[in-house]
Scaffold this active site. Structure first.
Site, PDB file in Angstrom:
ATOM      1  N   ASP A  79     101.658  53.167 -12.700  1.00 21.52           N
ATOM      2  CA  ASP A  79     101.794  54.554 -13.152  1.00 21.52           C
ATOM      3  C   ASP A  79     101.657  54.645 -14.668  1.00 21.52           C
ATOM      4  O   ASP A  79     102.364  53.953 -15.400  1.00 21.52           O
ATOM      5  CB  ASP A  79     103.162  55.112 -12.739  1.00 21.52           C
ATOM      6  CG  ASP A  79     103.392  55.020 -11.245  1.00 21.52           C
ATOM      7  OD1 ASP A  79     103.025  55.951 -10.530  1.00 21.52           O
ATOM      8  OD2 ASP A  79     103.939  53.988 -10.792  1.00 21.52           O
ATOM      9  N   ASP A 108     101.961  50.687 -20.210  1.00 20.56           N
ATOM     10  CA  ASP A 108     102.195  51.848 -21.082  1.00 20.56           C
ATOM     11  C   ASP A 108     103.661  52.021 -21.454  1.00 20.56           C
ATOM     12  O   ASP A 108     104.067  53.101 -21.883  1.00 20.56           O
ATOM     13  CB  ASP A 108     101.687  53.125 -20.399  1.00 20.56           C
ATOM     14  CG  ASP A 108     102.556  53.535 -19.221  1.00 20.56           C
ATOM     15  OD1 ASP A 108     102.845  52.667 -18.372  1.00 20.56           O
ATOM     16  OD2 ASP A 108     102.951  54.715 -19.144  1.00 20.56           O
ATOM     17  N   ASP A 132     100.079  47.420 -15.250  1.00 26.02           N
ATOM     18  CA  ASP A 132     101.100  48.314 -14.734  1.00 26.02           C
ATOM     19  C   ASP A 132     100.371  49.378 -13.911  1.00 26.02           C
ATOM     20  O   ASP A 132      99.146  49.535 -14.015  1.00 26.02           O
ATOM     21  CB  ASP A 132     101.855  48.940 -15.909  1.00 26.02           C
ATOM     22  CG  ASP A 132     102.914  49.923 -15.469  1.00 26.02           C
ATOM     23  OD1 ASP A 132     103.666  49.604 -14.527  1.00 26.02           O
ATOM     24  OD2 ASP A 132     102.977  51.018 -16.054  1.00 26.02           O
TER      25      ASP A 132
END
Length: 224
Positions: free
Chosen positions: A13, A170, A11
């Site tokens: 950000d 995250d 991922d």
């Protein structure tokens, strides 16, 4: 732990880069332009993984479908485009992690829900991404995460079977997408966590408290 791995996908950000300062600044600028008080950065950071939806929810208490949301979202997008690499940086350890992956002969890439309107310019401006072999945005396929389509597209671009890929993210949707795509999954406990701080409940195969912890999983199979 992860046998026969040939690629690691991430991922963006909250996993590779900390873009929260620029995202928060773009939203908070909208408040101050309207004569509203600036909000502390800590209010914005947990929702940065949700993009405009999360940030505008904090800044103005609005959600998709509310009157005026679309106009606010486009204003936020324009603000963000003007500042998206001013305060954004790779998390500590990420550049070394990428170098180590390449040294191990592993390909790597990015799968994010951030649209290519932002993902393209951002990854071109930051030298970290020069060695990435796949960049897939939220609108690169008909479905965004937690649908597996973006992860499967990244594997297709790499020419590697999904089962030989690790996906690191995250947010719980990253783990859901990774499982659906048949990939190994790792939760990045140092990221934004989508407002849900207990990533151990997401069902990931492993979780890491630091980007470099991933190397132990790849080299020795030790659970982080």
């Amino acid at each position: 732990m992860f046998p026969n791995v040939q690629a690691v996908l991430f991922d963006l950000d909250g996993t590779l880069i900390d873009s929260a300062p620029d995202l928060a600044a773009a939203a908070d600028r909208m408040r101050t332009r309207r004569g509203l008080a600036s909000l502390p950065f800590e209010h914005y950071r947990p929702v940065c993984g949700a993009g405009a939806r999360g940030l505008l929810g904090v800044a103005f208490g609005v959600k998709p479908g509310d009157p005026g949301f679309e106009e606010l979202r486009e204003e936020f997008f324009v603000n963000y485009e003007s500042c998206m690499t001013e305060r954004t940086f790779a998390f500590a350890g990420v550049p070394q992690l990428i170098d180590e992956l390449l040294g191990l002969g592993l390909a790597w890439g990015v799968v994010t829900n951030k649209s290519m309107r932002f993902t393209g310019p951002l990854t071109r401006r930051l030298k970290l991404f020069a060695s990435a072999s796949a960049i897939v945005g939220g609108d690169s396929t008909p479905h965004a995460k937690p649908h597996p389509a973006p992860l499967l597209e990244a594997a297709r671009q790499l020419g590697i079977q999904p089962g030989r890929c690790v996906y690191v993210g995250d947010d719980e949707r990253d783990v859901i997408a990774g499982h659906a795509a048949g990939m190994h999954t790792v939760a990045a406990a140092y990221g934004y966590l989508g407002g849900n701080g207990d990533c151990t409940r997401w069902g990931a195969h492993a979780h890491v408290a630091d980007p470099l912890d991933l190397l132990a999983l790849l080299k020795t199979g030790t659970r982080a």
